[in-house]
Scaffold this active site. Structure first.
Site, PDB file in Angstrom:
ATOM      1  N   ARG A 117       7.144  12.370   4.533  1.00  0.00           N
ATOM      2  CA  ARG A 117       7.099  12.142   5.975  1.00  0.00           C
ATOM      3  C   ARG A 117       8.181  12.962   6.675  1.00  0.00           C
ATOM      4  O   ARG A 117       9.174  13.364   6.080  1.00  0.00           O
ATOM      5  CB  ARG A 117       7.227  10.650   6.275  1.00  0.00           C
ATOM      6  CG  ARG A 117       5.951   9.899   5.938  1.00  0.00           C
ATOM      7  CD  ARG A 117       6.028   8.419   6.220  1.00  0.00           C
ATOM      8  NE  ARG A 117       6.645   7.694   5.128  1.00  0.00           N
ATOM      9  CZ  ARG A 117       6.509   6.376   4.940  1.00  0.00           C
ATOM     10  NH1 ARG A 117       5.786   5.661   5.790  1.00  0.00           N
ATOM     11  NH2 ARG A 117       7.094   5.780   3.921  1.00  0.00           N
ATOM     12  N   TYR A 166      -6.480   6.371   2.661  1.00  0.00           N
ATOM     13  CA  TYR A 166      -5.574   5.483   3.405  1.00  0.00           C
ATOM     14  C   TYR A 166      -6.235   4.977   4.676  1.00  0.00           C
ATOM     15  O   TYR A 166      -6.256   3.764   4.946  1.00  0.00           O
ATOM     16  CB  TYR A 166      -4.291   6.234   3.737  1.00  0.00           C
ATOM     17  CG  TYR A 166      -3.237   5.388   4.410  1.00  0.00           C
ATOM     18  CD1 TYR A 166      -2.692   4.277   3.770  1.00  0.00           C
ATOM     19  CD2 TYR A 166      -2.765   5.712   5.678  1.00  0.00           C
ATOM     20  CE1 TYR A 166      -1.709   3.510   4.381  1.00  0.00           C
ATOM     21  CE2 TYR A 166      -1.780   4.954   6.297  1.00  0.00           C
ATOM     22  CZ  TYR A 166      -1.256   3.853   5.644  1.00  0.00           C
ATOM     23  OH  TYR A 166      -0.281   3.097   6.250  1.00  0.00           O
ATOM     24  N   SER A 215       0.852  -1.193   0.000  1.00  0.00           N
ATOM     25  CA  SER A 215       0.000   0.000   0.000  1.00  0.00           C
ATOM     26  C   SER A 215       0.884   1.239   0.000  1.00  0.00           C
ATOM     27  O   SER A 215       1.917   1.255   0.671  1.00  0.00           O
ATOM     28  CB  SER A 215      -0.894   0.059   1.238  1.00  0.00           C
ATOM     29  OG  SER A 215      -1.622   1.276   1.291  1.00  0.00           O
TER      30      SER A 215
END
Length: 339
Positions: free
Chosen positions: A204, A163, A93
């Site tokens: 991130r 998500y 994913s």
């Protein structure tokens, strides 16, 4: 198998040896480290990845290993592997906000069709199935720290919903296969994980701050930086995944580091460890960005005997060294395929 009430944790499970495993998303950040750890334990590994956000570079060092096989395939389409399989680890994913914003439908399909196809493979093989879920199922939590019985505070149509809801559906699909079809399954909820092989541009906090500090650029902190995260070094995360898979704890079980810090504290720590004088610049905060994130790992400690052991400075130093080596052109530059 009997059904459980909502919020009740299943604690039954049978220990299982893993001699051969399938890892979907095995060429990704966490997945590639899981492949390494499985091979270190002597288990053969079949890595399945379509390289949407992963990269063959992450597993290139395993290319000549007879116990490792790489299959390029999108798990949202049915797939099979030859031979016996003891465990199927479903990690496939997109996992960063930038990635699932760019690939919203692929993210939803990985959590739905991909989970179903991985479950079906496990069922055909009589294998244990492990779903790598996420702390994002808790959304912007109203309970702190987050315990597995908490149902979450999630916006089902928000900018992160592709998500969050894909993983929530994947958990429901996995639990239903266990409860109603007798599948051997376990669910782990991974909290923020960092370490070598993260992509510099995945959005991130850790790779962003490290890349900026090493390049001497401004360090961009979202909002006022008071939102918190709990960072778990990838070696610890993988150890928790394997502990859950071998024990057969159905879960869900939190895998993460309960040491909590603010994003601004993280930026300052990265800058100090990099020896950078780059200033901090505050930028707009993304929509639905959670204010708090910290796992309650009581269940993992008591049922799995697992807890993280790598402290933040040690983990960040290893991560910074890895990024610095790539910037210097040592060991080959990482591919930006799938950015």
């Amino acid at each position: 198998m009997g059904e459980t009430q909502a919020g009740e944790h299943r604690t039954e499970g049978t220990a299982r040896e893993i001699h051969r495993a399938v890892v979907t998303g095995g060429a990704g950040f966490v997945g590639s480290h899981l492949c390494d750890r499985l091979r270190d334990s002597g288990a053969a590994v079949v890595c399945v990845d379509n390289f949407l956000t992963g990269s063959p570079d992450n597993v290139a060092h395993l290319a000549g290993d007879p116990g490792f096989e790489l299959i390029e395939h999108d798990v949202t389409a049915p797939f099979d592997v030859e031979g016996p399989v003891d465990a199927v680890f479903h990690l496939a994913s997109p996992a960063s906000p930038h990635d699932y914003a760019r690939h919203p439908l692929a993210t939803l399909k990985a959590g739905s069709h991909g989970t179903l196809h991985a479950l079906e493979l496990a069922g055909r093989k009589g294998a244990r199935f492990l779903l790598a879920s996420t702390s994002e199922v808790y959304g912007d939590p109203l309970v702190h720290p987050q315990v597995e019985s908490y149902w979450g505070n999630v916006n089902p149509i928000g900018p992160r919903s592709q998500y969050d809801e894909a993983k929530r559906f994947a958990e429901a699909l996995t639990a239903t296969h266990r409860t109603h079809l007798g599948f051997d399954t376990t669910i782990v909820r991974l909290f923020n994980t960092y370490g070598p092989r993260m992509r510099p541009l995945d959005g991130r906090a850790v790779p962003t701050f490290v890349s900026q500090a090493l390049a001497g650029r401004e360090i961009t902190v979202a909002g006022d930086g008071t939102q918190t995260r709990s960072l778990c070094f990838v070696d610890d995360t993988v150890a928790g995944i394997l502990a859950a898979a071998r024990a057969g704890l159905p879960g869900p079980v939190n895998i993460g580091n309960p040491a909590e810090l603010t994003i601004l504290e993280l930026a300052d720590r990265v800058r100090e460890l990099c020896g950078s004088g780059a200033p901090t610049v505050f930028v707009p905060r993304p929509g639905d960005d959670p204010d708090l994130r910290r796992p309650d790992i009581t269940l993992a400690v008591s049922a799995l005997g697992w807890a993280p052991v790598v402290d933040l400075d040690k983990g960040l130093t290893a991560t910074i060294d890895w990024f610095a080596a790539r910037l210097a052109g040592r060991d080959g530059a990482p591919s930006e395929r799938g950015r």
